[in-house]
Design a protein around this motif. Sequence first.
Motif, PDB file in Angstrom:
ATOM      1  N   GLY A  48      67.990  87.485  16.875  1.00  0.00           N
ATOM      2  CA  GLY A  48      67.830  86.474  17.916  1.00  0.00           C
ATOM      3  C   GLY A  48      68.723  86.666  19.128  1.00  0.00           C
ATOM      4  N   LEU A  49      68.161  86.319  20.286  1.00  0.00           N
ATOM      5  CA  LEU A  49      68.871  86.368  21.554  1.00  0.00           C
ATOM      6  C   LEU A  49      68.872  84.981  22.187  1.00  0.00           C
ATOM      7  CD1 LEU A  49      67.272  89.627  23.016  1.00  0.00           C
ATOM      8  CD2 LEU A  49      69.482  89.397  21.870  1.00  0.00           C
ATOM      9  N   CYS A  50      69.917  84.686  22.929  1.00  0.00           N
ATOM     10  CA  CYS A  50      70.033  83.422  23.654  1.00  0.00           C
ATOM     11  C   CYS A  50      70.474  83.761  25.077  1.00  0.00           C
ATOM     12  CB  CYS A  50      71.043  82.501  22.975  1.00  0.00           C
ATOM     13  SG  CYS A  50      71.312  80.950  23.845  1.00  0.00           S
ATOM     14  N   LYS A  51      69.575  83.582  26.023  1.00  0.00           N
ATOM     15  CA  LYS A  51      69.850  83.974  27.407  1.00  0.00           C
ATOM     16  C   LYS A  51      69.883  82.746  28.309  1.00  0.00           C
ATOM     17  CE  LYS A  51      69.896  88.344  26.426  1.00  0.00           C
ATOM     18  NZ  LYS A  51      71.149  89.058  26.375  1.00  0.00           N
ATOM     19  N   VAL A  52      71.033  82.488  28.906  1.00  0.00           N
ATOM     20  CA  VAL A  52      71.184  81.388  29.858  1.00  0.00           C
ATOM     21  C   VAL A  52      70.466  81.779  31.148  1.00  0.00           C
ATOM     22  CG1 VAL A  52      72.816  80.050  31.237  1.00  0.00           C
ATOM     23  CG2 VAL A  52      73.371  80.632  28.856  1.00  0.00           C
ATOM     24  N   GLU A  53      69.621  80.869  31.638  1.00  0.00           N
ATOM     25  CA  GLU A  53      68.868  81.133  32.867  1.00  0.00           C
ATOM     26  C   GLU A  53      69.396  80.335  34.052  1.00  0.00           C
ATOM     27  OE1 GLU A  53      64.807  80.501  31.659  1.00  0.00           O
ATOM     28  OE2 GLU A  53      64.731  82.486  30.733  1.00  0.00           O
ATOM     29  N   ASN A  54      69.796  79.091  33.825  1.00  0.00           N
ATOM     30  CA  ASN A  54      70.289  78.235  34.906  1.00  0.00           C
ATOM     31  C   ASN A  54      71.322  77.265  34.356  1.00  0.00           C
ATOM     32  OD1 ASN A  54      68.491  78.891  37.220  1.00  0.00           O
ATOM     33  ND2 ASN A  54      66.908  78.202  35.793  1.00  0.00           N
ATOM     34  N   VAL A  55      72.313  76.986  35.166  1.00  0.00           N
ATOM     35  CA  VAL A  55      73.288  75.941  34.855  1.00  0.00           C
ATOM     36  C   VAL A  55      73.435  75.079  36.106  1.00  0.00           C
ATOM     37  CG1 VAL A  55      75.663  75.401  34.215  1.00  0.00           C
ATOM     38  CG2 VAL A  55      74.550  77.418  33.231  1.00  0.00           C
ATOM     39  N   ILE A  56      73.257  73.783  35.922  1.00  0.00           N
ATOM     40  CA  ILE A  56      73.407  72.839  37.025  1.00  0.00           C
ATOM     41  C   ILE A  56      74.514  71.867  36.633  1.00  0.00           C
ATOM     42  CG2 ILE A  56      72.294  71.049  38.419  1.00  0.00           C
ATOM     43  CD1 ILE A  56      69.599  72.445  37.522  1.00  0.00           C
ATOM     44  N   VAL A  57      75.559  71.786  37.453  1.00  0.00           N
ATOM     45  CA  VAL A  57      76.702  70.915  37.174  1.00  0.00           C
ATOM     46  C   VAL A  57      76.596  69.684  38.078  1.00  0.00           C
ATOM     47  CG1 VAL A  57      79.225  70.738  37.203  1.00  0.00           C
ATOM     48  CG2 VAL A  57      78.127  72.888  36.509  1.00  0.00           C
ATOM     49  N   SER A  58      76.832  68.511  37.492  1.00  0.00           N
ATOM     50  CA  SER A  58      76.784  67.261  38.256  1.00  0.00           C
ATOM     51  C   SER A  58      77.884  67.233  39.311  1.00  0.00           C
ATOM     52  CB  SER A  58      76.924  66.056  37.322  1.00  0.00           C
ATOM     53  OG  SER A  58      78.204  66.049  36.717  1.00  0.00           O
ATOM     54  N   LEU A  59      77.703  66.368  40.293  1.00  0.00           N
ATOM     55  CA  LEU A  59      78.681  66.273  41.379  1.00  0.00           C
ATOM     56  C   LEU A  59      80.078  65.908  40.884  1.00  0.00           C
ATOM     57  CD1 LEU A  59      76.573  64.555  44.177  1.00  0.00           C
ATOM     58  CD2 LEU A  59      77.303  66.947  44.047  1.00  0.00           C
TER      59      LEU A  59
ATOM     60  N   HIS B  16      76.916  78.595  24.975  1.00  0.00           N
ATOM     61  CA  HIS B  16      75.604  79.201  24.748  1.00  0.00           C
ATOM     62  C   HIS B  16      75.654  80.716  24.602  1.00  0.00           C
ATOM     63  CE1 HIS B  16      74.267  75.239  26.107  1.00  0.00           C
ATOM     64  NE2 HIS B  16      73.197  75.499  25.401  1.00  0.00           N
ATOM     65  N   GLU B  17      76.429  81.383  25.416  1.00  0.00           N
ATOM     66  CA  GLU B  17      76.463  82.845  25.353  1.00  0.00           C
ATOM     67  C   GLU B  17      77.059  83.352  24.053  1.00  0.00           C
ATOM     68  OE1 GLU B  17      78.393  83.779  29.052  1.00  0.00           O
ATOM     69  OE2 GLU B  17      76.543  83.459  30.206  1.00  0.00           O
ATOM     70  N   SER B  18      77.838  82.528  23.378  1.00  0.00           N
ATOM     71  CA  SER B  18      78.409  82.925  22.083  1.00  0.00           C
ATOM     72  C   SER B  18      77.326  83.164  21.040  1.00  0.00           C
ATOM     73  CB  SER B  18      79.402  81.863  21.604  1.00  0.00           C
ATOM     74  OG  SER B  18      80.491  81.810  22.498  1.00  0.00           O
ATOM     75  N   TRP B  19      76.186  82.440  21.176  1.00  0.00           N
ATOM     76  CA  TRP B  19      75.054  82.681  20.259  1.00  0.00           C
ATOM     77  C   TRP B  19      74.543  84.099  20.452  1.00  0.00           C
ATOM     78  CZ3 TRP B  19      72.367  78.816  17.230  1.00  0.00           C
ATOM     79  CH2 TRP B  19      72.971  77.564  17.254  1.00  0.00           C
TER      80      TRP B  19
ATOM     81  N   THR C 177      73.611  70.698  32.962  1.00  0.00           N
ATOM     82  CA  THR C 177      72.302  70.954  32.368  1.00  0.00           C
ATOM     83  C   THR C 177      72.160  72.460  32.281  1.00  0.00           C
ATOM     84  OG1 THR C 177      71.405  68.949  33.352  1.00  0.00           O
ATOM     85  CG2 THR C 177      69.818  70.599  32.602  1.00  0.00           C
ATOM     86  N   VAL C 178      71.845  72.943  31.089  1.00  0.00           N
ATOM     87  CA  VAL C 178      71.745  74.379  30.845  1.00  0.00           C
ATOM     88  C   VAL C 178      70.319  74.689  30.406  1.00  0.00           C
ATOM     89  CG1 VAL C 178      72.660  76.343  29.554  1.00  0.00           C
ATOM     90  CG2 VAL C 178      74.140  74.374  30.050  1.00  0.00           C
ATOM     91  N   GLU C 179      69.645  75.538  31.184  1.00  0.00           N
ATOM     92  CA  GLU C 179      68.324  76.011  30.798  1.00  0.00           C
ATOM     93  C   GLU C 179      68.510  77.400  30.202  1.00  0.00           C
ATOM     94  OE1 GLU C 179      63.913  76.318  32.788  1.00  0.00           O
ATOM     95  OE2 GLU C 179      65.645  76.693  34.058  1.00  0.00           O
ATOM     96  N   PHE C 180      67.967  77.590  28.989  1.00  0.00           N
ATOM     97  CA  PHE C 180      68.136  78.887  28.338  1.00  0.00           C
ATOM     98  C   PHE C 180      66.903  79.223  27.516  1.00  0.00           C
ATOM     99  CE2 PHE C 180      69.881  75.682  25.562  1.00  0.00           C
ATOM    100  CZ  PHE C 180      69.633  76.084  24.267  1.00  0.00           C
ATOM    101  N   ARG C 181      66.847  80.467  27.078  1.00  0.00           N
ATOM    102  CA  ARG C 181      65.688  80.973  26.332  1.00  0.00           C
ATOM    103  C   ARG C 181      66.187  81.617  25.040  1.00  0.00           C
ATOM    104  NH1 ARG C 181      60.675  82.521  28.729  1.00  0.00           N
ATOM    105  NH2 ARG C 181      61.707  82.064  30.707  1.00  0.00           N
ATOM    106  N   ASN C 182      65.625  81.172  23.926  1.00  0.00           N
ATOM    107  CA  ASN C 182      65.910  81.782  22.628  1.00  0.00           C
ATOM    108  C   ASN C 182      64.707  82.630  22.234  1.00  0.00           C
ATOM    109  OD1 ASN C 182      68.433  80.761  22.124  1.00  0.00           O
ATOM    110  ND2 ASN C 182      67.755  79.109  20.810  1.00  0.00           N
ATOM    111  N   SER C 183      64.983  83.788  21.693  1.00  0.00           N
ATOM    112  CA  SER C 183      63.899  84.644  21.210  1.00  0.00           C
ATOM    113  C   SER C 183      64.382  85.392  19.978  1.00  0.00           C
ATOM    114  CB  SER C 183      63.458  85.628  22.300  1.00  0.00           C
ATOM    115  OG  SER C 183      64.528  86.478  22.645  1.00  0.00           O
TER     116      SER C 183
END
Length: 141
Positions: free
Chosen positions: A62-73, A12-15, A79-85
């Motif tokens: 455009g910007l892509c900012k990762v807000e949260n990453v939740i990794v399964s056990l 995601h951060e590569s965007w 799961t990656v929550e991010f914001r595009n603007s």
Amino acid sequence: MHPTEKVVRQFHESWDMRDPDRGAEVIADDCAFEDIARGEKLPGKDAYKADYHRWREAFPDGLCKVENVIVSLDGEWATVEFRNSGTHTGVLRSSLGDFPPTGKKAEVRYCSVMRVRDGMVVEGRDYYDSATIARQLGLVD
């Protein structure tokens, strides 16, 4: 940081870094990725890069900012929550057709569900509200 989080962050951060090759480094050749809102399958590195360029054409700033990453056990899923603007100054190519630049800004929250094996994204899905984008750009009421 968990190795799976590191992989999905690179994806995601590569965007945001304007470096699709960096993102493609962590995509398996047979990766099964899907954009749910557009109903499009994006298999492998080439599809990732094509989608990157499609978005960058429409939103050059455009910007892509990762807000949260939740990794399964088990460490296989993230799961990656991010914001595009960005500002819509280029043609937006979508499943609903091509839309000329509106000059308007859009900011949309996304969620990716991704499976990582051996340091590579092998499967994923992006979820977001395409109607929010269309409203912000003045394409619908």
